[in-house]
Design a protein around this motif. Structure first.
Motif, mmCIF file in Angstrom:
data_model
loop_
_atom_site.group_PDB
_atom_site.id
_atom_site.type_symbol
_atom_site.label_atom_id
_atom_site.label_comp_id
_atom_site.label_asym_id
_atom_site.label_seq_id
_atom_site.Cartn_x
_atom_site.Cartn_y
_atom_site.Cartn_z
ATOM 1 N N LEU A 1 -14.008 1.631 0.096
ATOM 2 C CA LEU A 1 -12.595 1.846 -0.202
ATOM 3 C C LEU A 1 -11.731 1.456 0.992
ATOM 4 N N ARG A 2 -12.169 1.834 2.179
ATOM 5 C CA ARG A 2 -11.424 1.440 3.376
ATOM 6 C C ARG A 2 -11.388 -0.083 3.517
ATOM 7 N N ASP A 3 -12.518 -0.735 3.288
ATOM 8 C CA ASP A 3 -12.563 -2.201 3.382
ATOM 9 C C ASP A 3 -11.658 -2.844 2.331
ATOM 10 N N GLU A 4 -11.671 -2.305 1.118
ATOM 11 C CA GLU A 4 -10.831 -2.853 0.057
ATOM 12 C C GLU A 4 -9.350 -2.666 0.360
ATOM 13 N N LEU A 5 -9.011 -1.510 0.908
ATOM 14 C CA LEU A 5 -7.618 -1.252 1.262
ATOM 15 C C LEU A 5 -7.173 -2.199 2.372
ATOM 16 N N GLU A 6 -8.042 -2.384 3.359
ATOM 17 C CA GLU A 6 -7.714 -3.286 4.463
ATOM 18 C C GLU A 6 -7.561 -4.721 3.973
ATOM 19 N N ALA A 7 -8.462 -5.158 3.097
ATOM 20 C CA ALA A 7 -8.387 -6.519 2.574
ATOM 21 C C ALA A 7 -7.129 -6.726 1.743
ATOM 22 N N SER A 8 -6.746 -5.719 0.974
ATOM 23 C CA SER A 8 -5.564 -5.860 0.123
ATOM 24 C C SER A 8 -4.280 -5.977 0.930
ATOM 25 N N LEU A 9 -4.313 -5.487 2.177
ATOM 26 C CA LEU A 9 -3.129 -5.530 3.042
ATOM 27 C C LEU A 9 -3.211 -6.658 4.065
ATOM 28 N N GLY A 10 -4.213 -7.507 3.919
ATOM 29 C CA GLY A 10 -4.385 -8.614 4.846
ATOM 30 C C GLY A 10 -3.165 -9.527 4.884
ATOM 31 N N GLY A 11 -2.804 -9.940 6.085
ATOM 32 C CA GLY A 11 -1.665 -10.838 6.240
ATOM 33 C C GLY A 11 -0.319 -10.146 6.321
ATOM 34 N N VAL A 12 -0.278 -8.818 6.143
ATOM 35 C CA VAL A 12 0.981 -8.083 6.277
ATOM 36 C C VAL A 12 1.127 -7.708 7.749
ATOM 37 N N ALA A 13 2.055 -8.359 8.446
ATOM 38 C CA ALA A 13 2.185 -8.162 9.885
ATOM 39 C C ALA A 13 2.573 -6.739 10.247
ATOM 40 N N MET A 14 3.179 -6.027 9.318
ATOM 41 C CA MET A 14 3.615 -4.653 9.574
ATOM 42 C C MET A 14 2.443 -3.673 9.588
#
Length: 463
Positions: free
Chosen positions: A340-353
């Motif tokens: 779940l942590r990996d999926e959350l991180e991947a889904s937010l990839g590229g968001v500089a914030m």
């Protein structure tokens, strides 16, 4: 009966927490979904909003257990009486607690548990002939409850005002985050300074969360800090108390999160997951070495509250533990939480914030930063945390985000803490809705920061 989807705070008889907020009226829950009075459904990514509803909503098995107990015996006071539910629940908690924990006192919630832990630690030293020990040292960026005693445990001035006159003065150390102290050595140096300032012979306990919840979502200090803390306990004789009000009873994929640290505490508190949102119950667990001070001393620890150890709430606790065991939910949270942590991180990839996605099990945190340098806190005036919650709510997702704190140790952050029973499809939907919400707000923030007047403001938010 309220029929509108939002309560008019001005017309309500409830003393609400915030007078300028619109409060949605939720009328029913089913699994990880809740429904408001207008029939709109929301995915509950915060387990009831406060991480308490760990098993989701509408568990008829737990309701049935409560009803059976209520029909037989709902209440007796535990000062001179006990009951089978209390005795059995204490035994079952001891069975899943870290090695060496042998006694449990029940209370009605997390703040009471933390306050009783302070009383237990203080009484332990008195029993051993060291009445000068009263001082507490704790991390500054923390939250342990809203009572006067528990408010004093945090170093956050924004929470403590205007109650300063009522609060004892305790000492605090900074958190070992990537921003301030990635190795843990600076926190240990601060602990040494606090011990020197208080006088180590006057220190009762070090009070902390093994994994933080609301104040620093999903954060835990590096291993070196825990090792150094244990060394100083052995040298100076204070106790270590773990606040597991949120993390206890499975939230991080262990029965108790402290089992993952390289030390064994002396006292553990827990609450939310023990009742799973179906009853108000908490617990204080003490190590055998703490119990023995009383057993060989006054042979009493009399302070308590009206509903401590009541059979109805203890029966709910027993039903919760039974569900966790029979459905293998602690193991599921441990295994699924990593992905779940990996999926959350991947889904937010590229968001500089987005600077960091951290956490264990189903207690995750997302930390946001100034997108132009990737490190500074976001300007508080942008209200990023509140905007993310609002954007998520518009998408039918309940989250909880925290604003920057006045002590300068935390910026905008979001908690992600779904019920343990959330299905694969529901977890995927939560991640997608949250990612869309963050990307929306990040785009708005990028536009605002590009406006004249914001260019030179990065340095103002670096601590």
């Amino acid at each position: 009966m309220v029929s509108e989807p939002y309560v008019d705070v001005a017309a309500s008889s409830v003393l609400h927490l915030e007078f300028d907020r619109r409060y949605p009226v939720v009328v029913r829950g089913d699994g990880v979904w809740v429904e408001d009075s207008a029939g709109r459904r929301y995915l509950d990514a915060m387990s009831g909003g406060s991480m308490a509803a760990t098993l989701g909503h509408g568990r008829t098995d737990i309701v049935a257990a409560a009803r059976r107990q209520a029909e037989q015996l709902s209440y007796v006071h535990n000062e001179r009486l006990t009951n089978p539910a209390q005795e059995r629940l204490a035994g079952e908690l001891v069975d899943v607690a870290p090695e060496g924990f042998t006694r449990v006192r029940f209370v009605t919630g997390g703040s009471e548990a933390n306050e009783m832990a302070l009383q237990l630690a203080r009484s332990y030293h008195v029993e051993r002939g060291e009445p000068a020990r009263w001082q507490v040292i704790s991390p500054a960026q923390a939250y342990h409850g809203p009572t006067m005693a528990t408010l004093a445990l945090t170093g956050r001035p924004g929470l403590q005002r205007p109650f300063d006159p009522y609060l004892p003065h305790h000492l605090h150390i900074p958190p070992s985050t990537w921003r301030f102290d990635p190795t843990g050595e600076a926190a240990l140096a601060a602990l040494d300074h606090a011990l020197e300032e208080a006088g180590p012979e006057n220190v009762s306990t070090f009070f902390c969360e093994p994994i933080s919840a609301a104040a620093l979502p999903g954060y835990t200090p590096p291993r070196r800090f825990w090792e150094g803390l244990a060394e100083r306990r052995d040298r100076h004789g204070f106790l270590i108390c773990f606040d597991e009000v949120v993390t206890g009873v499975g939230r991080t994929g262990r029965w108790f999160a402290g089992s993952g640290t390289p030390l064994t505490p002396d006292i553990i508190t827990t609450a939310k997951g023990l009742g799973a949102g179906y009853a108000a119950i908490g617990a204080v667990l003490c190590h055998e070495r703490v119990y023995q001070a009383f057993a060989h001393g006054s042979r009493r620890f009399p302070l308590g509250h009206t509903w401590d150890g009541a059979p109805l709430s203890c029966a709910v606790g027993l039903a919760v533990l039974d569900v966790l065991r029979t459905e293998g939910l602690v193991e599921r949270v441990r295994e699924r939480g990593v992905r779940l942590r990996d999926e959350l991180e991947a889904s937010l990839g590229g968001v500089a914030m987005v600077r960091e996605v951290r956490g264990h099990g189903f207690l995750l945190g997302v930390a946001f930063v100034e997108p132009r340098d990737g490190e500074s806190f976001l300007p508080p005036e942008l209200g990023v945390a509140g905007r993310i919650d609002a954007a998520a709510f518009e998408r039918g997702l309940i989250t909880l985000s925290t604003q920057p704190t006045r002590d300068g140790y935390a910026g905008d952050q979001t908690l992600f803490a779904p019920p343990f029973t959330t299905s694969e499809d529901e977890l995927a939907e939560m991640v997608a809705r949250f990612s869309d919400s963050v990307r929306q707000v990040a785009g708005e923030v990028d536009g605002q920061l590009a406006e004249p007047g914001w260019t030179a403001r990065v340095s103002e938010h670096v601590r």
